[in-house]
Design an enzyme around this catalytic site. Structure first.
Site, PDB file in Angstrom:
ATOM      1  N   GLU A   8       5.399 -40.702  37.291  1.00 20.92           N
ATOM      2  CA  GLU A   8       4.381 -40.851  36.247  1.00 20.92           C
ATOM      3  C   GLU A   8       3.999 -42.315  36.050  1.00 20.92           C
ATOM      4  O   GLU A   8       4.065 -42.860  34.945  1.00 20.92           O
ATOM      5  CB  GLU A   8       4.883 -40.241  34.932  1.00 20.92           C
ATOM      6  CG  GLU A   8       5.021 -38.726  35.020  1.00 20.92           C
ATOM      7  CD  GLU A   8       5.323 -38.060  33.685  1.00 20.92           C
ATOM      8  OE1 GLU A   8       5.846 -38.733  32.788  1.00 20.92           O
ATOM      9  OE2 GLU A   8       5.036 -36.857  33.549  1.00 20.92           O
ATOM     10  N   GLU A  62       6.137 -31.109  38.039  1.00 20.55           N
ATOM     11  CA  GLU A  62       6.676 -30.864  36.690  1.00 20.55           C
ATOM     12  C   GLU A  62       5.692 -29.970  35.945  1.00 20.55           C
ATOM     13  O   GLU A  62       4.481 -30.161  36.037  1.00 20.55           O
ATOM     14  CB  GLU A  62       6.844 -32.155  35.878  1.00 20.55           C
ATOM     15  CG  GLU A  62       7.924 -33.072  36.369  1.00 20.55           C
ATOM     16  CD  GLU A  62       8.141 -34.277  35.461  1.00 20.55           C
ATOM     17  OE1 GLU A  62       7.889 -34.182  34.235  1.00 20.55           O
ATOM     18  OE2 GLU A  62       8.539 -35.330  35.984  1.00 20.55           O
TER      19      GLU A  62
HETATM   20  C1  BG6 Z   1       7.777 -36.271  32.063  1.00 22.96           C
HETATM   21  C2  BG6 Z   1       8.905 -37.006  32.704  1.00 22.96           C
HETATM   22  O1  BG6 Z   1       7.111 -37.185  31.275  1.00 22.96           O
HETATM   23  O2  BG6 Z   1       8.029 -35.269  31.149  1.00 22.96           O
HETATM   24  C3  BG6 Z   1      10.267 -36.417  32.497  1.00 22.96           C
HETATM   25  O3  BG6 Z   1       8.674 -37.247  34.065  1.00 22.96           O
HETATM   26  C4  BG6 Z   1      10.347 -35.843  31.096  1.00 22.96           C
HETATM   27  O4  BG6 Z   1      11.232 -37.393  32.758  1.00 22.96           O
HETATM   28  C5  BG6 Z   1       9.318 -34.737  30.967  1.00 22.96           C
HETATM   29  O5  BG6 Z   1      11.605 -35.388  30.752  1.00 22.96           O
HETATM   30  C6  BG6 Z   1       9.333 -34.012  29.648  1.00 22.96           C
HETATM   31  O6  BG6 Z   1       9.286 -34.928  28.600  1.00 22.96           O
HETATM   32  P1  BG6 Z   1      10.359 -34.906  27.438  1.00 22.96           P
HETATM   33  O7  BG6 Z   1      10.037 -36.067  26.596  1.00 22.96           O
HETATM   34  O8  BG6 Z   1      10.186 -33.603  26.759  1.00 22.96           O
HETATM   35  O9  BG6 Z   1      11.691 -35.023  28.101  1.00 22.96           O
END
Ligand code: BG6
Length: 483
Positions: A181, A380
């Site tokens: 990201e 993701e």
């Molecule tokens: C993304 C990241 O921003 O979202 C992860 O690459 C992160 O590392 C994921 O965990 C979800 O965000 P959060 O803040 O809910 O953990």
């Protein structure tokens, strides 16, 4: 009428799950590992930011130090991933296990050995490792001594790290990504994102926007060099960019709203423009000139950018956002992330305020395809939610299944009808882990429940959620059976 059941994804489609080293490994000071930037971030809460402390301090609660102890428990976890039928597993290599300080000449053998064992375990089950080089966890020493990515020397430290792991794992890993990201630091006015992306804490009087553009420049140069190095070491490597894809919609059909959304998208996606096209977009050249940032960008750097374009586009997708124009907008639209977002009345949101927009995923895939013409990898996607472990040790997470089902449906439509070349899909946090944003355990994404919570209770035992069985069926049917 479009119907996602009229087709199947190709047989090599990479179904799997995604995590990042610092959010699950724990073992923060084991086998020679150095302190990483994630190790100096305390536990926050929903709506409460994590603190960044000046080193590791007594009496503070650092959730990443133990996380879910994947470092010691991974054989059991990989076995569970295999039971779900994973074809791939996205994780990152903790830079501070390989180079504990970041500026040493020689790597830490114990750290390298850990990833050998981890990747061998995956491969034993036919699970391909998909590896991010830098996922929010650079060695903290590089922050203290060099000021993080504000410093050109970081390019050398990063490429040395990349070369070492490319060499070591050249026969075990095919899919790589350089920076996780990389565009999250667009919200540079939040201390958090400049620190997690680039190890930068702006000092009084420093302009965080300028720091972000400087760090982003060094990182895109380092990324291009890493792509070149990787391809020299193994021409079959596929090395991708990785961006947080949050489509920013206009709040209405008012032309000023539409144009503002366009500017917001330009600002949010310039990193990928550079990593894919090998050059700065025209608007950004002008913007940086107009602001007299006086950045360290050399002609040699611009040549490097041209010669290291990425092979594919990895991206996360959780939500969409919207912007509305305002009277005070200047012709340049110096828009600041997060502060200008308006609520989309058509969308519900998670408990953490993330707007849920499955169709936005298909929109995003189309937008990215039109702009970049590259294979895509959804690395993701997922719903952070509170789960309840029942007395009979079951977890009924129908809300997570609903979220994922609707997103997968849209992903399949994008492949079937929009011609998107999609490599794979790895939902985030396939096993519960520490939230990057809040440091919480209670914000869960997993198919596998880990018995540990924000209040300090922890047995670290693993339990299968309802979504575990559902995802297994999805993979078995190659995405046909989503019910
Ligand atoms: C993304 C990241 O921003 O979202 C992860 O690459 C992160 O590392 C994921 O965990 C979800 O965000 P959060 O803040 O809910 O953990």
């Amino acid at each position: 009428m479009e119907n996602s059941k009229t087709f199947s994804l190709n047989d090599h489609f990479l179904w799997g799950g995604a995590v990042a080293a610092h959010q699950l490994e724990g073992a923060w000071n084991v086998d020679g590992k150095g302190i990483s930037i994630a190790d100096v971030m305390t536990q926050g809460a929903n709506g409460v930011e994590r603190k960044i402390t000046d080193g590791v301090l007594d009496g503070e609660n650092y959730p990443n130090h133990e996380a879910i102890d994947f470092y010691h428990l991974y054989p059991e976890d990989i076995k569970l991933f295999a039971e779900m039928g994973f074809k791939c597993f996205r994780t990152s290599i903790a830079w501070s296990r390989i180079f504990p300080q970041g500026d040493e000449d020689l790597p830490n053998e114990a750290g390298l050995k850990f990833y050998d064992d981890l990747f061998d375990t995956c491969l034993k089950y036919g699970i391909k490792p998909v590896i991010t080089l830098s996922h929010f966890e650079m060695p903290y020493h590089l922050v203290q001594v060099y000021g993080g990515w504000r410093n050109r020397k970081m390019i050398g430290f990063f490429t040395k790290f990349a070369r070492v792991v490319f060499e070591r794992y050249k026969d075990k890993v095919e899919y790589w990504m350089t920076f996780n990201e990389i565009n999250n630091q667009t919200s540079y006015d939040m201390t958090f994102s400049l620190f997690t992306n680039s190890g930068i804490l702006a000092k009084t009087g420093e302009d965080p926007e300028k720091l972000m553009y400087q760090a982003g420049h060094y990182e895109t140069v380092a990324s291009a060099l890493a792509v070149q190095i990787g391809h020299q070491i193994n021409p079959n490597f596929k090395i991708g960019a990785m961006i947080a894809m949050i489509p920013i919609y206009p709040a209405s059909s008012k032309p000023a709203d539409i144009f503002k959304a366009e500017k917001a998208m330009q600002i949010r996606y310039w990193f990928a423009d550079v990593q894919v096209n090998g050059r700065y977009p025209d608007w950004l050249v002008k913007y940086q000139q107009n602001h007299h940032f006086d950045l360290d960008i050399t002609l040699a750097d611009l040549d490097v950018l041209k010669s290291g374009p990425v092979d594919y586009l990895g991206f996360s997708y959780y939500m969409s956002a919207s912007v509305a124009a305002s009277e005070s907008d200047e012709p340049e639209y110096g828009y600041k992330e997060n502060h200008k977002f308006v609520k989309n009345p058509y969308l519900a949101a998670s408990d953490w305020g993330w707007q849920i927009d499955p169709q936005g995923l298909r929109y995003a895939m189309n937008w990215l395809n039109d702009r970049y013409h590259l294979p895509q990898f959804i690395v993701e996607n997922g719903l952070g939610a509170i789960d309840q472990l029942e007395d009979d040790q079951t977890i009924h997470d129908a809300y997570r299944i609903d979220y994922l089902r609707e997103h997968i449906r849209q992903m399949e439509l994008a492949v079937a009808y929009d011609g998107i070349n999609l490599i794979g899909y790895t939902p985030w946090g396939c096993i519960d882990l520490v939230s990057a944003g809040t440091g919480q355990m209670d914000k869960r994404y997993g198919f596998i429940y880990v018995d540990k919570n924000d209040a300090g209770h922890s047995t670290l035992k693993r339990y299968k959620k309802d979504s575990f069985y559902w995802y297994k069926k999805v993979i078995q049917s190659n995405g046909r059976d989503l019910d």
